[in-house]
Design an enzyme around this catalytic site. Structure first.
Site, PDB file in Angstrom:
ATOM      1  N   GLY A 151       1.236 -35.563  48.656  1.00 38.29           N
ATOM      2  CA  GLY A 151      -0.002 -35.335  47.922  1.00 38.29           C
ATOM      3  C   GLY A 151      -1.256 -35.816  48.599  1.00 38.29           C
ATOM      4  CB  THR A 152      -1.980 -37.744  51.638  1.00 36.76           C
ATOM      5  OG1 THR A 152      -0.953 -37.182  52.468  1.00 36.76           O
ATOM      6  CG2 THR A 152      -1.451 -39.020  50.998  1.00 36.76           C
TER       7      THR A 152
ATOM      8  N   GLY B 215       2.484 -38.853  56.210  1.00 37.59           N
ATOM      9  CA  GLY B 215       1.777 -39.483  55.092  1.00 37.59           C
ATOM     10  C   GLY B 215       2.538 -39.292  53.802  1.00 37.59           C
TER      11      GLY B 215
ATOM     12  CG  ASP C 129       9.777 -56.514  34.680  1.00 40.43           C
ATOM     13  OD1 ASP C 129       9.131 -55.483  34.927  1.00 40.43           O
ATOM     14  OD2 ASP C 129       9.797 -57.073  33.575  1.00 40.43           O
TER      15      ASP C 129
ATOM     16  CD  GLU D  42       4.953 -55.459  28.386  1.00 37.48           C
ATOM     17  OE1 GLU D  42       4.169 -55.515  29.349  1.00 37.48           O
ATOM     18  OE2 GLU D  42       6.108 -55.003  28.494  1.00 37.48           O
TER      19      GLU D  42
ATOM     20  CG  HIS E  22       4.828 -58.642  32.704  1.00 38.22           C
ATOM     21  ND1 HIS E  22       5.444 -59.031  33.859  1.00 38.22           N
ATOM     22  CD2 HIS E  22       5.774 -57.989  31.974  1.00 38.22           C
ATOM     23  CE1 HIS E  22       6.715 -58.639  33.852  1.00 38.22           C
ATOM     24  NE2 HIS E  22       6.938 -58.007  32.712  1.00 38.22           N
TER      25      HIS E  22
ATOM     26  CB  THR F 218      -0.428 -28.223  52.647  1.00 44.20           C
ATOM     27  OG1 THR F 218       0.918 -28.704  52.631  1.00 44.20           O
ATOM     28  CG2 THR F 218      -0.414 -26.712  52.675  1.00 44.20           C
TER      29      THR F 218
END
Length: 657
Positions: free
Chosen positions: A219-220, A216, A513, A439, A442, A223
């Site tokens: 950070g999922t 995965g 981009d 911007e 976008h 552990t």
């Protein structure tokens, strides 16, 4: 009896140090013990020895040669003499003292021969500091540096190969403490039952799993799942990393692997959790000595996994973000029998995570956790924990007594688009207008094509970007349609297209981009069968088959796709020109425009603007679209497009992007 904390996982080094101290104490006692009383020596020889032990200076000041000594022997003028290791010391009857060098021992031999053949009264002859009088450790003293080096190397090797730290009977984390990962937790239920009663599997002839691989994104919670599995199974827990087996010393890594499995067998039932197991790597051709050592470590690991009985109660649990980096012999059936994918948290899981972490800080009442969960699509539990902690930091920075919703919103934006820098050099009016046009393009294309929810548009710098359009996904998706990927590429190209439409040239601000758009286009052409030429061949399959391939055809197809979508984007921007003018003016006036205003600007467009075609684009814009601008914009815009399409295929099938 509870083992002292000092000895937990350190028995080897402690025993080595204890043995060394015991040997040192024995030697000290042997040398310092009181000896039996002896009868003191008397006469001239005894007096001479006492004087020599005090100081040899009276003799050292008078050096004589062998002829003087032989003359004194024949003349019987010697009162007493002493034989040393490298000298002969002589006292004469008239009180004179001298010495004769004797490095080879021949002078002492001549003296003894003459002494044995002499007649009449013999002068007293003594032995002074000879090898026979030395303590035994004086003989070993010249070899002490080598001995100390060997002892130090032995202690260092023992510390390097010491037993691993074991957390007995769980880690304190249960499945209830791990929010999300419902599929992974369900897959681990069978493993839990096996570790609780391995004999039940053995009675039925079933072969329990020896290894489980967790895959995965970082950070999922892989552990945390491993620790929870140990607690649910009531098993001991040993946590290591793949890099723990690497060492600059030859053979240490192999000994660590042996010590790891030896410790696990003693502590059964036991879970060996190897985080970042891809650090063990793959076996390779032995072009370097380090490659040979790495291959031996992997071979030893495979031998250890094949060596223990399935009913021994030992489970190897590996976690990695790069499952393709593992050696195929390591992940085959019979070693790692199961591969469990730990996915991203869903909407309800993200809300529960926000509630969990918010309960650990001084949060204000009435926080809109569902809204926070909707605005964090595609983020991991680790990212959500960071957002909550950063919100608390922002509240502390502003002097607030509680963490309110505004702090959380700012923290979400910081996580997605970067920190708002302070002390930025003011931009010129020309650059400021160019950023606003970029911007606005976008935002309008993203809203018109329903790429995602347009949260805000700003020309204020965030992170490394001079301006940012924040677009968040509206739902958790694992499948992306052909049209959705095309729309996403058009959104990425819209900033560059808007600059071309207004200024008839482009700037360096579209570099990031183009990079992201090229990634998606290459994935569509080379992996997903979505190219403009209808090719269904996967370039990853060609690489896996170790076949030579010419990438020019795929690159040309990806560029052709980008050119088609760029023309469609320019046509759409031409239709949205009035809304583009309005949003640009608003950005120049207030610097930040909410997403609702972008949608409202599109709704106010006349009907004829929605029916324009590609032919309505001005010819000059198309002819000069590839010109490179000499602009002061040296930064790139950053967009959160989660989940992003990867150029590499995922493990759970070609449909997961």
């Amino acid at each position: 009896m509870k083992i002292p904390r000092l000895l937990q996982g350190r028995r080897g080094p402690v025993l080595s140090i204890f043995l060394l101290l015991l040997i040192t104490a024995s030697v000290a006692y042997w040398q310092l013990r009181p000896s039996a009383p002896s009868t003191p020596a008397t006469g001239a020889a005894a007096s001479m020895l006492e004087a020599l032990q005090d100081s040899t200076e009276p003799w050292q000041t008078n050096r004589r040669d062998l002829s003087v000594l032989m003359g004194d022997l024949r003349g019987a003028t010697i009162a007493s003499a002493a034989l040393g290791k490298d000298a002969v010391y002589v006292n004469l009857h008239d009180g004179l003292r001298y010495w004769v060098p004797d490095q080879s021992g021949r002078v002492a031999g001549l003296l003894l021969d003459h002494y044995a053949q002499g007649s009449g009264e013999l002068f007293p002859l003594a032995m002074f500091q000879t090898d026979a009088e030395k303590p035994f450790y004086m003989v070993l003293l010249p070899y002490s540096p080598i001995a100390l080096l060997l002892i130090g190397a032995a202690v260092f090797f023992a510390m390097k190969t010491r037993s691993f730290e074991v957390q007995r009977k769980g880690s304190g984390v249960t499945f209830a403490d791990v929010i999300g990962a419902a599929e992974a937790k369900q897959a681990l239920r069978d493993v839990t039952a096996y570790l609780r009663d391995p004999a039940a599997y053995a009675r039925l002839g079933a072969r329990p799993p020896k290894g489980v691989l967790l895959t995965g994104e970082p950070g999922t919670g892989k552990t945390q799942l491993a620790k929870a599995l140990a607690s649910e199974s009531n098993a001991s827990f040993i946590q290591v990393t793949g890099s723990d087996f690497s060492s600059m010393y030859f053979g240490v890594g192999i000994q660590k692997v042996k010590a790891l499995f030896r410790t696990a067998r003693k502590q059964a039932p036991c879970i060996i959790f190897i985080d970042e197991i891809d650090g063990i790597g793959k076996r390779s051709e032995q072009t370097r000595s380090s490659d040979a050592e790495s291959n031996r470590i992997i071979n030893q690991f495979l031998a250890e996994m094949d060596g223990f009985d399935g009913a021994a109660g030992v489970l190897v649990l590996g976690a990695t973000n790069f499952p393709n980096s593992l050696d195929p012999a390591l992940v085959r059936e019979g070693r790692f029998d199961r591969s469990i994918a730990v996915g991203l948290p869903g909407l309800d899981d993200r809300e529960a995570l926000f509630r969990l972490y918010a309960g650990k800080i001084t949060a204000a009442a009435g926080l809109d956790f569902p809204q926070l969960a909707r605005n964090t699509v595609g983020l991991t539990p680790a990212a959500i924990a960071y957002i909550v902690n950063h919100a608390a930091l922002l509240a502390a920075r502003s002097g607030a007594k509680q963490v309110d919703m505004a702090h959380f919103v700012d923290a979400v934006e910081t996580c997605r688009i970067g920190e708002q820098p302070s002390g930025v050099t003011p931009m010129s009016a020309t650059d400021r207008k160019r950023i606003a046009v970029h911007e606005a393009g976008h935002a309008l294309v993203a809203a018109a094509l329903n790429v995602g929810r347009v949260e805000k548009v700003t020309i204020l710098p965030r992170g490394q970007a001079l301006g940012v359009t924040l677009v968040t996904p509206v739902e958790d998706k694992r499948l992306h349609m052909y049209s959705e990927l095309r729309n996403r590429i058009q959104m990425l190209l819209a900033g560059r297209g808007a600059e071309q439409l207004y200024f008839h040239e482009v700037s360096s601000g579209a570099g990031q981009d183009l990079q992201e758009a090229s990634k998606i286009a290459l994935s569509m052409v080379g992996a997903l069968g979505m190219g403009p030429r209808g090719s269904l061949l996967s370039l990853q399959a060609v690489r896996d088959a170790h076949l030579d391939s010419d990438p020019r055809e795929a690159l040309e197809a990806a560029d052709e796709l980008l050119q088609q979508l760029n023309q469609e984007c320019l046509a759409l921007l031409q239709r949205l020109k009035p809304a583009l003018d309005h949003i640009t003016e608003r950005l120049l006036a207030v610097e930040t425009v909410p997403g609702e205003e972008v949608l409202a600007a599109i709704e106010r467009l006349p009907a004829q603007h929605h029916e324009a075609s590609v032919s309505s684009i001005i010819g000059h814009a198309l002819n000069s679209i590839d010109r490179v601008a000499a602009s002061a914009m040296d930064s790139t815009d950053s967009f959160e497009l989660s989940p992003m399409v990867s150029s590499e295929p995922e493990d759970d099938g070609p449909t997961r992007l």
